[in-house]
Design a protein around this motif. Structure first.
Motif, PDB file in Angstrom:
ATOM      1  N   LYS A  15       0.854  -1.196   0.062  1.00 51.46           N
ATOM      2  CA  LYS A  15      -0.055   0.107  -0.076  1.00 51.46           C
ATOM      3  C   LYS A  15       1.061   1.151  -0.003  1.00 51.46           C
ATOM      4  CE  LYS A  15      -3.915  -2.014   2.588  1.00 51.46           C
ATOM      5  NZ  LYS A  15      -4.677  -2.049   3.817  1.00 51.46           N
ATOM      6  N   ALA A  16       0.298   2.233  -0.680  1.00 47.80           N
ATOM      7  CA  ALA A  16       0.888   3.564  -0.710  1.00 47.80           C
ATOM      8  C   ALA A  16       0.087   4.710  -0.962  1.00 47.80           C
ATOM      9  CB  ALA A  16       1.907   3.744  -1.658  1.00 47.80           C
ATOM     10  N   GLY A  17       0.352   5.683  -0.254  1.00 47.92           N
ATOM     11  CA  GLY A  17      -0.619   6.776  -0.391  1.00 47.92           C
ATOM     12  C   GLY A  17      -0.056   8.199   0.057  1.00 47.92           C
ATOM     13  N   GLY A  90       4.236   4.456   2.808  1.00 43.52           N
ATOM     14  CA  GLY A  90       4.310   3.001   2.300  1.00 43.52           C
ATOM     15  C   GLY A  90       4.124   1.988   2.977  1.00 43.52           C
ATOM     16  N   MET A  91       3.740   0.769   2.798  1.00 43.58           N
ATOM     17  CA  MET A  91       3.709  -0.093   3.835  1.00 43.58           C
ATOM     18  C   MET A  91       3.349  -1.639   3.003  1.00 43.58           C
ATOM     19  SD  MET A  91      -0.247   0.216   5.517  1.00 43.58           S
ATOM     20  CE  MET A  91      -0.286  -1.381   6.057  1.00 43.58           C
ATOM     21  N   VAL A  92       3.609  -2.571   3.791  1.00 38.40           N
ATOM     22  CA  VAL A  92       3.561  -3.970   3.199  1.00 38.40           C
ATOM     23  C   VAL A  92       2.882  -4.914   4.275  1.00 38.40           C
ATOM     24  CG1 VAL A  92       4.675  -6.146   2.291  1.00 38.40           C
ATOM     25  CG2 VAL A  92       5.733  -3.767   1.949  1.00 38.40           C
ATOM     26  N   GLU A  93       2.167  -5.583   3.858  1.00 35.13           N
ATOM     27  CA  GLU A  93       1.117  -6.569   4.632  1.00 35.13           C
ATOM     28  C   GLU A  93       1.659  -7.907   4.228  1.00 35.13           C
ATOM     29  OE1 GLU A  93      -3.268  -7.783   6.204  1.00 35.13           O
ATOM     30  OE2 GLU A  93      -2.896  -5.884   5.594  1.00 35.13           O
ATOM     31  N   GLY A 104       4.502  -3.765   8.139  1.00 37.29           N
ATOM     32  CA  GLY A 104       5.456  -2.830   8.422  1.00 37.29           C
ATOM     33  C   GLY A 104       5.507  -1.656   7.095  1.00 37.29           C
ATOM     34  N   GLY A 105       5.934  -0.573   7.965  1.00 41.37           N
ATOM     35  CA  GLY A 105       5.992   0.561   6.684  1.00 41.37           C
ATOM     36  C   GLY A 105       6.540   1.778   7.417  1.00 41.37           C
ATOM     37  N   ALA A 106       6.497   3.101   6.776  1.00 38.88           N
ATOM     38  CA  ALA A 106       7.050   4.184   6.973  1.00 38.88           C
ATOM     39  C   ALA A 106       6.248   5.400   6.615  1.00 38.88           C
ATOM     40  CB  ALA A 106       8.360   4.460   6.744  1.00 38.88           C
ATOM     41  N   ARG A 107       6.148   6.513   7.082  1.00 47.40           N
ATOM     42  CA  ARG A 107       5.208   7.502   6.967  1.00 47.40           C
ATOM     43  C   ARG A 107       6.116   8.623   7.038  1.00 47.40           C
ATOM     44  NH1 ARG A 107      -0.076   9.377   7.224  1.00 47.40           N
ATOM     45  NH2 ARG A 107      -0.480  11.682   7.746  1.00 47.40           N
ATOM     46  N   LEU A 108       6.145   9.496   5.985  1.00 51.21           N
ATOM     47  CA  LEU A 108       7.108  10.808   5.974  1.00 51.21           C
ATOM     48  C   LEU A 108       6.138  12.004   5.918  1.00 51.21           C
ATOM     49  CD1 LEU A 108      10.242  11.290   3.705  1.00 51.21           C
ATOM     50  CD2 LEU A 108       8.353  13.040   3.847  1.00 51.21           C
ATOM     51  N   GLU A 109       6.534  12.715   6.933  1.00 50.01           N
ATOM     52  CA  GLU A 109       5.465  13.935   7.187  1.00 50.01           C
ATOM     53  C   GLU A 109       6.436  15.288   7.101  1.00 50.01           C
ATOM     54  OE1 GLU A 109       2.997  14.102  10.610  1.00 50.01           O
ATOM     55  OE2 GLU A 109       1.757  12.386   9.937  1.00 50.01           O
ATOM     56  N   GLN A 110       6.012  16.101   6.464  1.00 47.31           N
ATOM     57  CA  GLN A 110       6.715  17.679   6.304  1.00 47.31           C
ATOM     58  C   GLN A 110       5.680  18.590   6.946  1.00 47.31           C
ATOM     59  OE1 GLN A 110       7.452  18.961   2.200  1.00 47.31           O
ATOM     60  NE2 GLN A 110       8.178  20.589   3.024  1.00 47.31           N
ATOM     61  N   PRO A 137       8.696   5.239  11.422  1.00 48.57           N
ATOM     62  CA  PRO A 137       8.246   3.887  10.988  1.00 48.57           C
ATOM     63  C   PRO A 137       7.292   3.440  11.880  1.00 48.57           C
ATOM     64  CG  PRO A 137      10.174   4.366  12.360  1.00 48.57           C
ATOM     65  CD  PRO A 137       9.638   5.527  12.184  1.00 48.57           C
ATOM     66  N   ALA A 138       6.661   2.048  11.599  1.00 51.44           N
ATOM     67  CA  ALA A 138       5.726   1.354  12.166  1.00 51.44           C
ATOM     68  C   ALA A 138       5.804  -0.053  11.822  1.00 51.44           C
ATOM     69  CB  ALA A 138       4.317   1.757  12.109  1.00 51.44           C
TER      70      ALA A 138
END
Length: 258
Positions: A15-17, A90-93, A104-110, A137-138
């Motif tokens: 997943k990505a968004g 972006g994340m992977v199940e 798992g995945g990671a989120r980038l916030e500006q 990350p998560a």
């Protein structure tokens, strides 16, 4: 969302968004003080605001009690603020076996936060803001105990941003505690590490019974502190904090009634 198949025909997902959050605030304040005819003589009105707030009873400068009831109190602050948060994830199940999944995945916030404050007493302006990029990350694991019961364990990193009032140097009045609040333009974003363990049971569709434990480690938490001047309260970044607790949740469908 892009599905894929791994060993034993187990299905996973990539997943990505992206997201965009925008907020604006304009804060304007006017203060008034009641005046009596003389120093200790009561008002000669019954408190009707339409009488108190007539043009002839509103004056620009306080202090002279020439048969007036209400005066402007000009020591005020105005501020305007804006925050824009752009986020990408972006994340992977990934199924390990039919009863265990890793997510798992990671989120980038500006974060782009800016506040412009006007001191109407001195006519000066002050700017404050934060321009920062965070990678968050998560990772979590979900074990399906039985078909309708799960055990979840997760760890993630999140942030906590200061609010407009916390970062603006404006002096505002706290109507709940009666304190004068002074913002701190030097506040930083708090970094939070979250750890959760959750048991959940779904007896029927739309129903859940769950219990969870959580633990948080916070770097630079935003907290109130006394400024030491006229009982004023300001905000600071403390060194660190921890938070732990438990949740119990139940949701029952009432279809058995009707």
């Amino acid at each position: 969302t892009v599905p894929f198949t791994v060993w034993k025909d187990l299905e996973g997902e990539i997943k990505a968004g992206l997201a965009l959050s925008q907020s604006e605030r304009t804060y304007e304040e006017r203060s008034f003080q009641y005046l009596s005819d003389n120093d200790f003589r009561p008002f000669t009105t019954f408190g009707d605001p339409n009488v108190l707030l007539t043009d002839e009873n509103l004056r620009v400068q306080p202090g002279n009690r020439f048969d007036r009831y209400v005066a402007n109190y000009p020591v005020n602050f105005d501020y305007s603020g804006e925050i824009n948060v752009k986020a990408y994830y972006g994340m992977v199940e990934l199924p390990i076996w039919d009863r265990l999944r890793l997510i798992g995945g990671a989120r980038l916030e500006q974060t782009d936060l800016s506040v412009d404050t006007l001191n109407k007493n001195t006519g000066t302006r002050a700017q404050a803001g934060i321009d920062q990029v965070d990678v968050l990350p998560a990772l979590s694991a979900v074990w399906t105990i039985v078909t309708n019961m799960n055990l979840r364990a997760s760890g993630s990193q999140t942030i906590a941003r200061p609010t407009y009032r916390e970062i603006s140097p404006a002096i505002t009045f706290d109507f709940v505690g009666g304190d004068q609040l002074v913002g701190n333009p030097n506040l930083k974003i708090s970094q939070v590490r979250n750890y959760d363990l959750r048991w959940e049971w779904f007896p029927h569709p739309g129903e859940v019974i769950s219990a969870s434990l959580f633990y948080k480690e916070i770097d630079a938490p935003i907290e109130k502190t006394l400024l030491g001047v006229d009982s004023r309260v300001t905000y600071i970044n403390s060194e660190a904090a921890t938070l732990m607790g438990a949740d119990i949740e139940a949701r029952k469908n009432l279809r058995f009634i009707t």
